[in-house]
Write a protein that holds these residues in place. Structure first.
Motif, short mmCIF file in Angstrom:
data_model
loop_
_atom_site.label_atom_id
_atom_site.label_comp_id
_atom_site.label_asym_id
_atom_site.label_seq_id
_atom_site.Cartn_x
_atom_site.Cartn_y
_atom_site.Cartn_z
N VAL A 172 0.80 -1.08 0.07
CA VAL A 172 0.24 0.05 0.00
C VAL A 172 0.80 1.42 0.02
CG1 VAL A 172 -2.22 -0.94 0.90
CG2 VAL A 172 -0.18 -0.02 2.39
N VAL A 173 2.06 1.14 -0.06
CA VAL A 173 2.80 2.45 0.09
C VAL A 173 3.74 2.17 -1.01
CG1 VAL A 173 2.82 2.72 2.92
CG2 VAL A 173 4.77 1.56 1.71
N ASP A 174 4.22 3.52 -1.60
CA ASP A 174 5.37 3.75 -2.72
C ASP A 174 6.44 3.08 -2.28
OD1 ASP A 174 7.57 5.44 -3.88
OD2 ASP A 174 5.72 5.48 -5.31
N ALA A 175 7.17 2.44 -3.45
CA ALA A 175 8.29 1.42 -2.92
C ALA A 175 9.42 2.31 -2.36
CB ALA A 175 8.62 0.63 -4.34
N SER A 176 9.63 3.55 -2.61
CA SER A 176 10.47 4.50 -2.18
C SER A 176 10.51 4.38 -0.70
CB SER A 176 10.74 5.63 -2.98
OG SER A 176 9.46 6.52 -2.59
N TRP A 177 9.27 4.31 -0.01
CA TRP A 177 9.28 4.42 1.25
C TRP A 177 9.75 3.05 1.97
CZ3 TRP A 177 4.04 6.68 3.36
CH2 TRP A 177 3.76 7.92 2.79
N LEU A 178 9.63 2.17 1.51
CA LEU A 178 9.93 0.66 2.15
C LEU A 178 11.29 0.65 2.87
CD1 LEU A 178 8.22 -1.70 -0.67
CD2 LEU A 178 7.35 -0.85 1.83
N PRO A 179 12.23 1.05 2.34
CA PRO A 179 13.54 0.85 3.09
C PRO A 179 13.33 1.50 4.51
CG PRO A 179 14.09 1.23 0.90
CD PRO A 179 12.58 1.51 1.06
N ALA A 180 12.99 2.51 4.58
CA ALA A 180 12.85 3.43 5.76
C ALA A 180 11.85 2.69 6.60
CB ALA A 180 12.36 4.84 5.41
N LEU A 181 10.75 2.13 6.04
CA LEU A 181 9.63 1.65 7.14
C LEU A 181 10.40 0.28 7.44
CD1 LEU A 181 6.50 2.08 4.86
CD2 LEU A 181 7.25 3.30 6.87
N PHE A 182 10.83 -0.59 6.63
CA PHE A 182 11.40 -1.77 6.94
C PHE A 182 12.71 -1.55 8.09
CE2 PHE A 182 10.30 -4.18 3.04
CZ PHE A 182 8.96 -4.23 3.51
N ASP A 195 -7.18 -0.29 -1.30
CA ASP A 195 -7.02 0.33 -2.57
C ASP A 195 -5.40 0.84 -2.58
OD1 ASP A 195 -6.47 1.66 -4.83
OD2 ASP A 195 -8.57 2.56 -4.81
N ARG A 196 -4.54 0.18 -2.91
CA ARG A 196 -3.10 0.57 -2.83
C ARG A 196 -3.15 1.64 -3.53
NH1 ARG A 196 0.91 -3.55 -5.96
NH2 ARG A 196 0.16 -3.02 -7.85
N ASP A 197 -3.49 1.91 -4.73
CA ASP A 197 -2.93 3.10 -5.77
C ASP A 197 -3.46 4.36 -5.02
OD1 ASP A 197 -1.81 1.66 -7.62
OD2 ASP A 197 -3.77 1.09 -8.66
N ARG A 198 -4.63 4.21 -4.27
CA ARG A 198 -5.13 5.64 -3.54
C ARG A 198 -4.36 5.78 -2.30
NH1 ARG A 198 -11.30 5.31 -3.00
NH2 ARG A 198 -10.93 5.15 -5.08
N LEU A 199 -3.64 4.80 -1.83
CA LEU A 199 -3.24 5.04 -0.55
C LEU A 199 -1.64 5.80 -1.00
CD1 LEU A 199 -3.94 2.29 1.98
CD2 LEU A 199 -4.11 4.81 2.30
N LYS A 200 -1.07 5.03 -2.04
CA LYS A 200 0.07 5.63 -2.65
C LYS A 200 0.21 7.08 -2.97
CE LYS A 200 2.16 1.11 -4.21
NZ LYS A 200 2.85 0.34 -5.22
N GLU A 201 -0.94 7.49 -3.41
CA GLU A 201 -1.35 8.96 -3.76
C GLU A 201 -1.22 10.03 -2.49
OE1 GLU A 201 -4.48 9.26 -6.18
OE2 GLU A 201 -3.72 7.85 -7.55
#
Length: 85
Positions: free
Chosen positions: A28-38, A78-84
């Motif tokens: 549900v989040v943009d891939a660029s956020w994942l490293p920081a989230l993980f 809705d992953r697209d809506r949350l990514k926005e």
């Protein structure tokens, strides 16, 4: 206020955000956020997972409050809506 609104949907909180937890937000989040989230999740464990979920809810709070309670579950999946957001 949001808790009461989501409670009207009849879905348990675990059902509303199950996909978030099962994928650790990767769906549900943009891939660029994942490293920081993980990094936060590996460092702080479940505390970080819950904080991230609350932060995502805070971002979409107004949208959720302005829709019918039964539409909230679909919106949160809705992953697209949350990514926005």
């Amino acid at each position: 206020k949001l808790r009461v609104h989501l409670k009207r949907s009849g879905l348990a909180p675990t059902q509303l955000a199950a996909q978030w937890y099962l994928t650790l937000f990767a769906y549900v989040v943009d891939a660029s956020w994942l490293p920081a989230l993980f990094d936060a999740i590996f460092r702080d464990g479940w505390k970080a997972v819950h904080r991230i979920a609350l932060a995502l809810l805070a971002v979409v709070r107004d949208d959720l409050l302005n829709m019918k309670p039964d539409a909230c579950g679909k919106y949160l999946r809705d992953r697209d809506r949350l990514k926005e957001a």
